[in-house]
Every structure is written in structure tokens, then in C-alpha cells.
Motif scaffolding. Structure first.
Motif, PDB file in Angstrom:
ATOM      1  N   ASN A   1      14.135   2.022  -4.519  1.00  0.00           N
ATOM      2  CA  ASN A   1      13.475   1.014  -3.979  1.00  0.00           C
ATOM      3  C   ASN A   1      13.980   0.798  -2.609  1.00  0.00           C
ATOM      4  O   ASN A   1      13.305   0.168  -1.486  1.00  0.00           O
ATOM      5  N   ARG A   2      15.038   1.178  -2.028  1.00  0.00           N
ATOM      6  CA  ARG A   2      15.882   1.208  -0.633  1.00  0.00           C
ATOM      7  C   ARG A   2      14.938   1.897   0.400  1.00  0.00           C
ATOM      8  O   ARG A   2      14.872   1.480   1.378  1.00  0.00           O
ATOM      9  N   ILE A   3      14.366   3.086  -0.205  1.00  0.00           N
ATOM     10  CA  ILE A   3      13.378   4.052   0.789  1.00  0.00           C
ATOM     11  C   ILE A   3      12.064   3.750   0.615  1.00  0.00           C
ATOM     12  O   ILE A   3      11.183   3.672   1.472  1.00  0.00           O
ATOM     13  N   PHE A   4      11.605   3.571  -0.774  1.00  0.00           N
ATOM     14  CA  PHE A   4      10.155   3.065  -1.166  1.00  0.00           C
ATOM     15  C   PHE A   4      10.035   1.532  -1.375  1.00  0.00           C
ATOM     16  O   PHE A   4      10.702   1.147  -2.180  1.00  0.00           O
ATOM     17  N   THR A   5       9.613   0.650  -0.315  1.00  0.00           N
ATOM     18  CA  THR A   5      10.010  -0.805  -0.286  1.00  0.00           C
ATOM     19  C   THR A   5       9.106  -1.364  -1.445  1.00  0.00           C
ATOM     20  O   THR A   5       9.151  -2.449  -2.019  1.00  0.00           O
ATOM     21  N   ASP A   6       8.074  -0.625  -1.932  1.00  0.00           N
ATOM     22  CA  ASP A   6       7.041  -1.159  -2.918  1.00  0.00           C
ATOM     23  C   ASP A   6       7.528  -0.711  -4.245  1.00  0.00           C
ATOM     24  O   ASP A   6       7.689   0.473  -4.678  1.00  0.00           O
ATOM     25  N   SER A   7       7.796  -1.554  -5.305  1.00  0.00           N
ATOM     26  CA  SER A   7       8.680  -1.162  -6.579  1.00  0.00           C
ATOM     27  C   SER A   7       7.702  -0.359  -7.288  1.00  0.00           C
ATOM     28  O   SER A   7       8.106   0.378  -8.060  1.00  0.00           O
ATOM     29  N   ARG A   8       6.330  -1.059  -7.293  1.00  0.00           N
ATOM     30  CA  ARG A   8       5.415  -0.178  -8.229  1.00  0.00           C
ATOM     31  C   ARG A   8       5.290   1.105  -7.724  1.00  0.00           C
ATOM     32  O   ARG A   8       5.222   1.988  -8.540  1.00  0.00           O
TER      33      ARG A   8
END
Length: 241
Positions: A201-208
């Protein structure tokens, strides 16, 4: 060699016979022709491997031959070192994920597997993930994303190195997600990362989006974990003593 003989070789698309025919031992006609054509085939395969390695764009010449296998590498239960190096995962369109601290040999192993794949005739591409995202964003700006994807259609193995070193913009994350989604069950990926999946989640800000991406990656994946201190750091410290 006469000009006529050179032209015959050219018309038959025998690229190397003209250069090696004088160096083949002659015991009888059948043996000579077999050895001559085997050498033609060997040199063709060698040249093809070199072309594929050049197209893959590895960052260095590291290979499996000089890779140091240590107990720091934890293999999943269903995979052995021999299984991994056989490259069977490429034929099965499975992924290999190498996770662990920086400097523990992940990129070297990924490069070595990629280089061997080239030697066995597979199309490979190597990307630092941050650079790939930059290329995708650039392609989007000039409306060339489809053309970029098309260049990867015939590739068998894509290596994504250093997933997690730099965060992406929302746009970059979505472009990378779309690309990996297209690879799903169509080609193999090798991914190196210093982050556990729970930290992506640190690099892909969208959790879904992160959850969907991880789900696709690990569905057909072998996950290897790397432990211990950095080889590079240990080597640097040893030189200072």
C-alpha cells in the motif's frame, strides 16, 4: 571458398557454413556433413541467444553460473532450486516473486534466470519498475500506451526489479496494474521487492487496486524470501578492514 559456393550458402540461408567448413574434421562424407550442419545449428542458436539477451536489456552480465546460493534463501515447499533453474515456471506461465532486504541477491537471481531463459530461446524483458512506470506515463501522454503493450505481446518473461523502492503516482499505479493484469496467465513475471505484500500500500495508494494486483500475482506464483544482511554492505565493510 569460391564466389559460387558463397552464393549457394546464401541462397540456402546457411549463415555459418562458409566460415567453419574448413575447420570440420573429415573422416567420411556422412560424418562431415553431420558435424558441419550441427555446427551451423549451434552457431545459429548462439547468435539467437545473444540477440535475445541484447533485447532483454539486462543491467549487467550476472548469471546463474556465478550466483551464490545460500541458506538465506527460503524456498516454498513445492519448489526446489533445480525446479526454479529448469525454468518450468515459464512454460506454465507462473510467476516468481523474490522478497527480502536490499542487497541479498534478488536482482542477481532474477537476472540469472532471465539470461538463462534467453539462452533457451525465450523472449525476455528486464525493467526497473520505476523506469517502467515512467515509460508508461510517457506513452500515455503521447497516446502510445497500446503500442507499448503491443511490443510485449510476444514476450515470454517480464522481470520487474525493485518493486517498492519508490511510490507511484495514482496514474502510474493504474497503468502498471493494467499491464500486469494483461500479463495474468498469458506470460510469466519475476518480481523483486524489499517489501512484504502487506506493505505494498506504500507504493500503490489505492488499497483495492493493491489487493487486486497482489491477488493476480500470487495466484500462480512461487514466493522466495531472502534473509540476512546485505552482500554489498558486508563486502564494503570487509574492504575497510
Amino acid at each position: 571458398m569460391t564466389t559460387d559456393l558463397k552464393e549457394i550458402c546464401k541462397s540456402l540461408r546457411l549463415a555459418y557454413v562458409a566460415n567453419v567448413y574448413e575447420h570440420i574434421d573429415f573422416m567420411n562424407p556422412e560424418q562431415y556433413l553431420q558435424d558441419l550442419f550441427r555446427e551451423e545449428i549451434r552457431l545459429r542458436e548462439q547468435a539467437k541467444s545473444m540477440r535475445l539477451i541484447k533485447k532483454a536489456k539486462f543491467l549487467d552480465k550476472k548469471s546463474l553460473h556465478d550466483y551464490e546460493w545460500t541458506e538465506q534463501i527460503r524456498f516454498p515447499a513445492q519448489l526446489t532450486r533445480e525446479d526454479l533453474c529448469s525454468l518450468a515456471f515459464i512454460e506454465k506461465k507462473q510467476n516468481v516473486v523474490l522478497v527480502g532486504s536490499p542487497g541479498t541477491g534478488k536482482t542477481h537471481l532474477a537476472t540469472g534466470l532471465g539470461r538463462k531463459a534467453c539462452e533457451e530461446g525465450y523472449e525476455v524483458r528486464f525493467y526497473r519498475v520505476a523506469h517502467l512506470v515512467e515509460e508508461l506515463e510517457s506513452a500515455l501522454r503521447i497516446h502510445r500506451v497500446s503500442a507499448f503493450r503491443k511490443r510485449l505481446e510476444k514476450v515470454d518473461l517480464v522481470i520487474l526489479d525493485e518493486m517498492g523502492y519508490l511510490p507511484f503516482s495514482k496514474e502510474g499505479a493504474e497503468l502498471l496494474f493494467q499491464l500486469i493484469s494483461e500479463f495474468y496467465e498469458q506470460k510469466s513475471l519475476i518480481i523483486t521487492s524489499n517489501l512484504e505484500f502487506s506493505q505494498w500500500n506504500r507504493i500503490f495508494t489505492d488499497s483495492r487496486l493493491t489487493a487486486a494486483l497482489v491477488d493476480r500475482l500470487i495466484h500462480h506464483a512461487h514466493i522466495l524470501s531472502f534473509h540476512g544482511e546485505s552482500y554489498r554492505l558486508a563486502n564494503a565493510l570487509s574492504k575497510r578492514k
